[in-house]
Design a protein around this motif. Structure first.
Motif, PDB file in Angstrom:
ATOM      1  N   LYS A  32      -9.698   1.109   2.552  1.00  0.00           N
ATOM      2  CA  LYS A  32      -8.854   0.858   1.376  1.00  0.00           C
ATOM      3  C   LYS A  32      -7.466   1.500   1.535  1.00  0.00           C
ATOM      4  O   LYS A  32      -6.942   2.141   0.633  1.00  0.00           O
ATOM      5  N   GLU A  33      -6.896   1.285   2.729  1.00  0.00           N
ATOM      6  CA  GLU A  33      -5.582   1.859   3.037  1.00  0.00           C
ATOM      7  C   GLU A  33      -4.530   0.760   3.204  1.00  0.00           C
ATOM      8  O   GLU A  33      -3.536   0.950   3.900  1.00  0.00           O
ATOM      9  N   HIS A  74       8.914   2.207   3.268  1.00  0.00           N
ATOM     10  CA  HIS A  74       7.791   2.694   2.451  1.00  0.00           C
ATOM     11  C   HIS A  74       7.320   1.715   1.376  1.00  0.00           C
ATOM     12  O   HIS A  74       6.207   1.823   0.893  1.00  0.00           O
ATOM     13  N   LYS A  75       8.171   0.743   0.992  1.00  0.00           N
ATOM     14  CA  LYS A  75       7.759  -0.127  -0.121  1.00  0.00           C
ATOM     15  C   LYS A  75       8.399  -1.501  -0.025  1.00  0.00           C
ATOM     16  O   LYS A  75       9.573  -1.626   0.293  1.00  0.00           O
ATOM     17  N   VAL A 111       3.983   0.004   0.864  1.00  0.00           N
ATOM     18  CA  VAL A 111       3.278  -0.226  -0.402  1.00  0.00           C
ATOM     19  C   VAL A 111       3.721  -1.598  -0.925  1.00  0.00           C
ATOM     20  O   VAL A 111       4.898  -1.940  -0.865  1.00  0.00           O
ATOM     21  N   CYS A 112       2.771  -2.381  -1.408  1.00  0.00           N
ATOM     22  CA  CYS A 112       3.069  -3.727  -1.905  1.00  0.00           C
ATOM     23  C   CYS A 112       3.140  -3.713  -3.427  1.00  0.00           C
ATOM     24  O   CYS A 112       2.213  -3.267  -4.091  1.00  0.00           O
ATOM     25  N   LYS A 113       4.247  -4.219  -3.979  1.00  0.00           N
ATOM     26  CA  LYS A 113       4.417  -4.270  -5.435  1.00  0.00           C
ATOM     27  C   LYS A 113       4.734  -5.692  -5.884  1.00  0.00           C
ATOM     28  O   LYS A 113       5.419  -6.425  -5.177  1.00  0.00           O
ATOM     29  N   ASP A 168      -1.651   1.427  -8.655  1.00  0.00           N
ATOM     30  CA  ASP A 168      -1.649   1.324  -7.195  1.00  0.00           C
ATOM     31  C   ASP A 168      -3.081   1.333  -6.702  1.00  0.00           C
ATOM     32  O   ASP A 168      -3.953   1.855  -7.336  1.00  0.00           O
ATOM     33  N   ASP A 169      -3.268   0.765  -5.508  1.00  0.00           N
ATOM     34  CA  ASP A 169      -4.586   0.844  -4.898  1.00  0.00           C
ATOM     35  C   ASP A 169      -4.850   2.264  -4.480  1.00  0.00           C
ATOM     36  O   ASP A 169      -4.023   2.872  -3.869  1.00  0.00           O
ATOM     37  N   ASN A 191       4.151   4.939   7.555  1.00  0.00           N
ATOM     38  CA  ASN A 191       4.853   3.734   7.120  1.00  0.00           C
ATOM     39  C   ASN A 191       4.446   2.502   7.918  1.00  0.00           C
ATOM     40  O   ASN A 191       5.209   1.545   8.023  1.00  0.00           O
ATOM     41  N   LYS A 225      -2.652  -0.406   0.918  1.00  0.00           N
ATOM     42  CA  LYS A 225      -1.527  -0.083   0.023  1.00  0.00           C
ATOM     43  C   LYS A 225      -1.119  -1.224  -0.906  1.00  0.00           C
ATOM     44  O   LYS A 225       0.070  -1.498  -1.079  1.00  0.00           O
ATOM     45  N   GLY A 226      -2.101  -1.897  -1.472  1.00  0.00           N
ATOM     46  CA  GLY A 226      -1.770  -2.956  -2.425  1.00  0.00           C
ATOM     47  C   GLY A 226      -1.785  -4.346  -1.808  1.00  0.00           C
ATOM     48  O   GLY A 226      -1.858  -5.353  -2.501  1.00  0.00           O
TER      49      GLY A 226
END
Length: 471
Positions: free
Chosen positions: A152-153, A275-276, A244-246, A470-471, A240, A155-156
């Protein structure tokens, strides 16, 4: 004396790990050797514990590490020659071999990793074939996706909201293999690459020049064995690896990106932007409209756009600056173009001109649309303001980025498009100050008001989609 030399080498490797890392590795080995049923510890001979392939498979198979990779890791451990012992013949992995394996792959340089990697590619000594290297690389990339998903890494991101990884694994493996060189310095390709033989020095050179191989191995070992994964020495390239997915969650959207291509494209972004990623625009969510595209991407900081043409080719570009509607070229030499399918590649600045990025709308004298690289009417990548049409012209290459034709045809029809903000979206792009194309182009606004037409886009403003959890 042999035993002494061996224990010195072992102690040197052990000393690379912090005390808490050592106990972490000891714990993994004890668990594995416990399931091997070698109960040497009872009579005080703890070091005589060993690990078998069966124990590795029992502990890690069908779980974090896929079977092919488990066998490769075992072959890598077995390849470590303990001075004065014919360990290569033994099917058991000794504690010293396990520690040296971990030390070389997690803390070593290309030279220290290479013998192990050679044995992970092929059990037999001597040169390896291109085809074997390809199979190893595909297994490695697939294992990275598998282990990050299992832990579960992601990140979304997840395997449901991204394109199927299978083609991405193959495409990324081919890209990494394109860096392989023969002894004479040539890069073989296609069938020639598959049949060519590469010796240890060629593989060492490749591992040295393609940092992803070491990073991927490190991820599979750390996350797969769950060792050294939470300690502060995590290098930036692993932190990195995935952004992270938003902005995609709960929207039922499947991105044009797959996990391997996200990892690859992200590694080419400036470090402070890795990072995002945040979804700004999707033709599936926001409609097929150039005005909507502009409204969602103007003044949002650096971003990545990705498109799919009607032939299924997937490609795009990275814009290093906020998009602005203006008749001049913008951006800087950090911009690049890329392709994702049928092949994965990144095309960077050549120094020939500064035609990095261009966005214009409602101008009579200048081209209206979004472009990157090349020149007016002959862009490396162009989306026309008459949304749905585009071109990728490069005979033989785009002058700005040295990219080939990215779409299946020079003039293409757009099937889908996404734009992702990378890094942190600028404060000014918050909900309050959110501009539409009408704010950016006051002339159009004035004309509409004179004609007595309301500003339809007023009602279309929507907050930037940050996910709540966030996940």
């Amino acid at each position: 004396k042999m035993g002494n030399a061996e224990s010195n080498a072992y102690q040197n490797h052990l000393s690379r790990f912090l005390p808490e890392e050592q106990s972490d590795i000891d714990g993994v080995f004890d668990t594995l050797s416990g399931s091997s049923g070698s109960a040497g510890a009872k009579n005080g001979k703890a070091t005589k514990k060993t690990v078998t392939l069966a124990a590795l498979q029992a502990a890690y198979l069908r779980e974090p590490i896929p079977e092919q990779m488990t066998v490769r890791l075992y072959n890598g451990m077995k390849s470590i020659d303990l001075t004065g012992k014919s360990s290569g013949l033994s099917e058991q992995i000794a504690k010293e071999q396990f520690v040296i394996f971990m030390s070389n792959l997690l803390k070593g340089n290309a030279d220290e990793k290479i013998t192990i990697i050679m044995r992970m590619i092929s059990k037999t000594k001597g040169p390896v074939e291109g085809k074997q290297i390809q199979e190893f690389t595909e297994d490695l990339i697939m294992s990275v996706v598998h282990v990050l998903n299992y832990r579960k890494e992601l990140k979304g991101w997840n395997l449901e909201n991204a394109r199927d990884s299978a083609s991405g694994v193959k495409a990324l493996a081919s890209q990494l293999l394109s860096e392989l060189k023969l002894a004479d310095g040539t890069n073989p390709a296609g069938p020639q690459l598959m049949e060519a033989n590469f010796d240890q020095s060629a593989i060492e050179d490749w591992v040295y020049r393609v940092p992803q191989i070491s990073v991927f191995l490190s991820v599979v070992i750390r996350q797969g064995f769950h060792v050294l994964h939470s300690l502060p020495d995590q290098t930036k390239d692993i932190l990195n690896l995935l952004p992270v997915c938003k902005g995609i969650k709960r929207r039922g959207l499947v991105s044009l990106f797959d996990i391997p291509s996200i990892i690859y494209i992200n590694s080419h972004l400036p470090a402070e932007l890795q990072h995002k990623w945040q979804l700004l625009f999707s033709s599936k969510l926001h409609g097929e409209s150039f005005s909507q595209l502009c409204a969602h991407i103007v003044n949002k900081g650096p971003c990545i756009m990705i498109l799919k043409d009607s032939d299924g080719y997937i490609f795009g570009g990275f814009a290093s600056h906020s998009w602005e509607v203006k008749p001049q070229f913008q951006g800087d030499n950090r911009c690049f173009l890329f392709s994702i399918f049928p092949s994965v590649a990144v095309y960077t600045y050549t120094g020939y001109n500064d035609h990095y990025m261009y966005l214009n709308h409602h101008q009579q004298t200048m081209p209206n649309g979004l472009g990157m690289g090349g020149q007016h009417g002959y862009f490396g990548l162009w989306i026309d303001s008459d949304y749905g049409k585009g071109h990728s012209k490069a005979k033989p290459r785009c002058t700005t980025y040295n990219s080939p034709q990215l779409a299946a045809k020079e003039d293409f029809t757009l099937d889908a498009m996404e734009v992702w903000a990378v890094g942190d979206v600028p404060e000014s792009a918050g909900t309050k100050g959110k501009k539409t194309i009408l704010d950016v182009d006051p002339e159009t606004q004035a004309l509409l008001e004179m004609a007595g037409r309301s500003r339809h886009s007023e009602g279309l403003r929507e907050p930037i989609g940050e996910d709540d959890d966030d996940d």
